[in-house]
Design a protein around this motif. Structure first.
Motif, PDB file in Angstrom:
ATOM      1  N   PRO A 148      51.797 -14.574 -54.529  1.00 50.98           N
ATOM      2  CA  PRO A 148      51.105 -15.879 -54.581  1.00 50.98           C
ATOM      3  C   PRO A 148      52.063 -17.067 -54.620  1.00 50.98           C
ATOM      4  O   PRO A 148      51.685 -18.180 -54.227  1.00 50.98           O
ATOM      5  CB  PRO A 148      50.278 -15.777 -55.870  1.00 50.98           C
ATOM      6  CG  PRO A 148      50.012 -14.315 -56.013  1.00 50.98           C
ATOM      7  CD  PRO A 148      51.275 -13.648 -55.550  1.00 50.98           C
ATOM      8  N   VAL A 149      53.288 -16.854 -55.092  1.00 49.12           N
ATOM      9  CA  VAL A 149      54.243 -17.971 -55.181  1.00 49.12           C
ATOM     10  C   VAL A 149      55.375 -17.838 -54.175  1.00 49.12           C
ATOM     11  O   VAL A 149      56.271 -18.664 -54.134  1.00 49.12           O
ATOM     12  CB  VAL A 149      54.822 -18.076 -56.614  1.00 49.12           C
ATOM     13  CG1 VAL A 149      53.723 -18.407 -57.596  1.00 49.12           C
ATOM     14  CG2 VAL A 149      55.529 -16.783 -57.005  1.00 49.12           C
ATOM     15  N   ARG A 150      55.338 -16.789 -53.369  1.00 49.64           N
ATOM     16  CA  ARG A 150      56.406 -16.589 -52.390  1.00 49.64           C
ATOM     17  C   ARG A 150      55.776 -16.330 -51.019  1.00 49.64           C
ATOM     18  O   ARG A 150      55.066 -15.341 -50.843  1.00 49.64           O
ATOM     19  CB  ARG A 150      57.286 -15.395 -52.773  1.00 49.64           C
ATOM     20  CG  ARG A 150      58.501 -15.202 -51.843  1.00 49.64           C
ATOM     21  CD  ARG A 150      58.994 -13.771 -51.874  1.00 49.64           C
ATOM     22  NE  ARG A 150      59.402 -13.327 -53.193  1.00 49.64           N
ATOM     23  CZ  ARG A 150      60.634 -13.453 -53.658  1.00 49.64           C
ATOM     24  NH1 ARG A 150      61.575 -13.981 -52.919  1.00 49.64           N
ATOM     25  NH2 ARG A 150      60.930 -13.011 -54.875  1.00 49.64           N
ATOM     26  N   GLY A 151      56.022 -17.223 -50.069  1.00 55.98           N
ATOM     27  CA  GLY A 151      55.497 -17.035 -48.730  1.00 55.98           C
ATOM     28  C   GLY A 151      56.404 -16.149 -47.905  1.00 55.98           C
ATOM     29  O   GLY A 151      57.555 -15.900 -48.274  1.00 55.98           O
ATOM     30  N   ASP A 152      55.890 -15.668 -46.774  1.00 48.79           N
ATOM     31  CA  ASP A 152      56.725 -14.856 -45.884  1.00 48.79           C
ATOM     32  C   ASP A 152      57.185 -15.703 -44.697  1.00 48.79           C
ATOM     33  O   ASP A 152      56.929 -16.907 -44.630  1.00 48.79           O
ATOM     34  CB  ASP A 152      55.976 -13.606 -45.420  1.00 48.79           C
ATOM     35  CG  ASP A 152      54.692 -13.951 -44.673  1.00 48.79           C
ATOM     36  OD1 ASP A 152      54.748 -14.776 -43.745  1.00 48.79           O
ATOM     37  OD2 ASP A 152      53.633 -13.398 -45.011  1.00 48.79           O
ATOM     38  N   ASN A 153      57.860 -15.078 -43.754  1.00 48.38           N
ATOM     39  CA  ASN A 153      58.497 -15.832 -42.673  1.00 48.38           C
ATOM     40  C   ASN A 153      57.657 -15.952 -41.407  1.00 48.38           C
ATOM     41  O   ASN A 153      58.157 -16.420 -40.378  1.00 48.38           O
ATOM     42  CB  ASN A 153      59.851 -15.209 -42.330  1.00 48.38           C
ATOM     43  CG  ASN A 153      59.741 -13.776 -41.823  1.00 48.38           C
ATOM     44  OD1 ASN A 153      58.650 -13.273 -41.554  1.00 48.38           O
ATOM     45  ND2 ASN A 153      60.880 -13.103 -41.692  1.00 48.38           N
ATOM     46  N   GLN A 154      56.396 -15.571 -41.453  1.00 46.67           N
ATOM     47  CA  GLN A 154      55.605 -15.545 -40.218  1.00 46.67           C
ATOM     48  C   GLN A 154      55.372 -16.935 -39.634  1.00 46.67           C
ATOM     49  O   GLN A 154      55.434 -17.115 -38.409  1.00 46.67           O
ATOM     50  CB  GLN A 154      54.274 -14.834 -40.475  1.00 46.67           C
ATOM     51  CG  GLN A 154      54.441 -13.355 -40.775  1.00 46.67           C
ATOM     52  CD  GLN A 154      53.134 -12.646 -41.049  1.00 46.67           C
ATOM     53  OE1 GLN A 154      52.114 -13.283 -41.325  1.00 46.67           O
ATOM     54  NE2 GLN A 154      53.138 -11.325 -40.985  1.00 46.67           N
ATOM     55  N   ARG A 155      55.102 -17.920 -40.461  1.00 44.90           N
ATOM     56  CA  ARG A 155      54.878 -19.276 -39.946  1.00 44.90           C
ATOM     57  C   ARG A 155      56.160 -19.848 -39.343  1.00 44.90           C
ATOM     58  O   ARG A 155      56.134 -20.482 -38.280  1.00 44.90           O
ATOM     59  CB  ARG A 155      54.355 -20.186 -41.059  1.00 44.90           C
ATOM     60  CG  ARG A 155      52.902 -19.902 -41.442  1.00 44.90           C
ATOM     61  CD  ARG A 155      52.487 -20.664 -42.693  1.00 44.90           C
ATOM     62  NE  ARG A 155      52.668 -22.094 -42.564  1.00 44.90           N
ATOM     63  CZ  ARG A 155      51.777 -22.916 -42.015  1.00 44.90           C
ATOM     64  NH1 ARG A 155      50.637 -22.444 -41.536  1.00 44.90           N
ATOM     65  NH2 ARG A 155      52.002 -24.209 -41.944  1.00 44.90           N
ATOM     66  N   LEU A 156      57.283 -19.623 -40.015  1.00 45.57           N
ATOM     67  CA  LEU A 156      58.556 -20.106 -39.474  1.00 45.57           C
ATOM     68  C   LEU A 156      58.922 -19.356 -38.195  1.00 45.57           C
ATOM     69  O   LEU A 156      59.487 -19.942 -37.268  1.00 45.57           O
ATOM     70  CB  LEU A 156      59.669 -19.954 -40.510  1.00 45.57           C
ATOM     71  CG  LEU A 156      59.668 -20.968 -41.655  1.00 45.57           C
ATOM     72  CD1 LEU A 156      60.772 -20.645 -42.654  1.00 45.57           C
ATOM     73  CD2 LEU A 156      59.829 -22.396 -41.132  1.00 45.57           C
ATOM     74  N   GLU A 157      58.598 -18.084 -38.136  1.00 43.96           N
ATOM     75  CA  GLU A 157      58.868 -17.308 -36.913  1.00 43.96           C
ATOM     76  C   GLU A 157      58.105 -17.892 -35.728  1.00 43.96           C
ATOM     77  O   GLU A 157      58.633 -17.993 -34.623  1.00 43.96           O
ATOM     78  CB  GLU A 157      58.479 -15.847 -37.152  1.00 43.96           C
ATOM     79  CG  GLU A 157      58.712 -14.924 -35.952  1.00 43.96           C
ATOM     80  CD  GLU A 157      57.488 -14.784 -35.079  1.00 43.96           C
ATOM     81  OE1 GLU A 157      57.629 -14.606 -33.861  1.00 43.96           O
ATOM     82  OE2 GLU A 157      56.367 -14.869 -35.638  1.00 43.96           O
ATOM     83  N   PHE A 158      56.869 -18.296 -35.966  1.00 40.23           N
ATOM     84  CA  PHE A 158      56.045 -18.923 -34.925  1.00 40.23           C
ATOM     85  C   PHE A 158      56.724 -20.194 -34.395  1.00 40.23           C
ATOM     86  O   PHE A 158      56.818 -20.413 -33.184  1.00 40.23           O
ATOM     87  CB  PHE A 158      54.665 -19.257 -35.511  1.00 40.23           C
ATOM     88  CG  PHE A 158      53.810 -20.132 -34.642  1.00 40.23           C
ATOM     89  CD1 PHE A 158      53.094 -19.591 -33.588  1.00 40.23           C
ATOM     90  CD2 PHE A 158      53.726 -21.500 -34.865  1.00 40.23           C
ATOM     91  CE1 PHE A 158      52.301 -20.404 -32.772  1.00 40.23           C
ATOM     92  CE2 PHE A 158      52.943 -22.309 -34.070  1.00 40.23           C
ATOM     93  CZ  PHE A 158      52.231 -21.752 -33.018  1.00 40.23           C
ATOM     94  N   LEU A 159      57.226 -21.013 -35.298  1.00 39.36           N
ATOM     95  CA  LEU A 159      57.887 -22.248 -34.906  1.00 39.36           C
ATOM     96  C   LEU A 159      59.240 -21.964 -34.249  1.00 39.36           C
ATOM     97  O   LEU A 159      59.584 -22.564 -33.220  1.00 39.36           O
ATOM     98  CB  LEU A 159      58.084 -23.145 -36.129  1.00 39.36           C
ATOM     99  CG  LEU A 159      58.866 -24.453 -35.925  1.00 39.36           C
ATOM    100  CD1 LEU A 159      58.154 -25.333 -34.901  1.00 39.36           C
ATOM    101  CD2 LEU A 159      59.022 -25.181 -37.251  1.00 39.36           C
TER     102      LEU A 159
END
Length: 229
Positions: free
Chosen positions: A36-47
């Protein structure tokens, strides 16, 4: 945010000092470790995929000002595909800095092509978000320099070439049949056959389905060239 020793070493190899280290941590975090407090890299990978594509497209135009779109497209595809991103990631030791769940670590996640490729694109996006397009462009041009320099030697995508061969003769596109899958989950080997409507076929094996399809298409093209008078 404090970086691990492996991430600090990666920063030195990247040659970019992050104003927001949290961006790098996010870029290196696989979905298997999401909280809940740590996001993964999928959104950055998209960009990062889009940033990489723009930088490579511009670099190819500058490298060969006389090249037609038909020449540039296969070079572009070869330079931005997941396997190329993973190869660059391996060269800079990115896998050692990744954060992932225990199961992914146990199955060789730090060496998986898909995970490395996604993380490399995410790191490009992290640099872009941290310091702008100029910094991201400089990073990509440095890490991809040797590949861009050799891009004009890249053959046309063999699957595309085989499909064009078939279409030119009034045939349906070739089929790609998975004949076998061997090896452990973290290091599979796929055997795939490329088959034309007339029955001509060739098979090849590789660590990914895409690579096996490409190799099978290349082998079939070579066989057809030898048979053509």
């Amino acid at each position: 945010m404090k970086l691990t020793a492996a991430q600090t070493a990666l920063v030195e190899r990247l040659g970019h000092c992050f104003s927001e280290p949290g961006l790098l941590v996010e870029a290196l975090t696989h979905a298997s470790l999401t909280t809940p407090v740590r996001g993964d890299n999928q959104r950055l990978e998209f960009l990062g995929d889009r940033v990489l594509g723009l930088v490579i497209a511009e670099a190819l135009l500058d490298a060969d000002r006389g090249a037609a779109e038909g020449d540039l497209a296969p070079r572009f595809n070869a330079l931005v595909r997941k396997e190329a991103c993973a190869a660059v990631a391996e060269e800079i030791g990115l896998g050692e800095a990744m954060l992932m769940g225990r199961s992914e670590r146990a199955t060789g996640g730090r060496r998986k092509t898909a995970l490395l490729g996604d993380a490399m694109e995410a790191v490009i996006a992290a640099v872009y978000r941290d310091a702008g397009f100029g910094a991201a462009r400089a990073l990509v041009l440095r890490l991809w320099a040797s590949r861009i320099a050799a891009a004009d030697a890249i053959d046309r995508d063999p699957k595309t070439a085989l499909q064009e061969w078939a279409q030119a003769r009034g045939m349906s596109p070739p089929d790609y049949i998975e004949e076998a899958r061997e090896g452990p989950d973290h290091a599979p080997v796929f055997t795939i056959a490329a088959v034309l409507p007339g029955g001509e076929r060739a098979r090849a094996s590789a660590p990914s389905k895409r690579a096996a399809q490409q190799a099978a298409a290349r082998a079939l093209l070579q066989m057809l060239e030898k048979e053509t008078p």
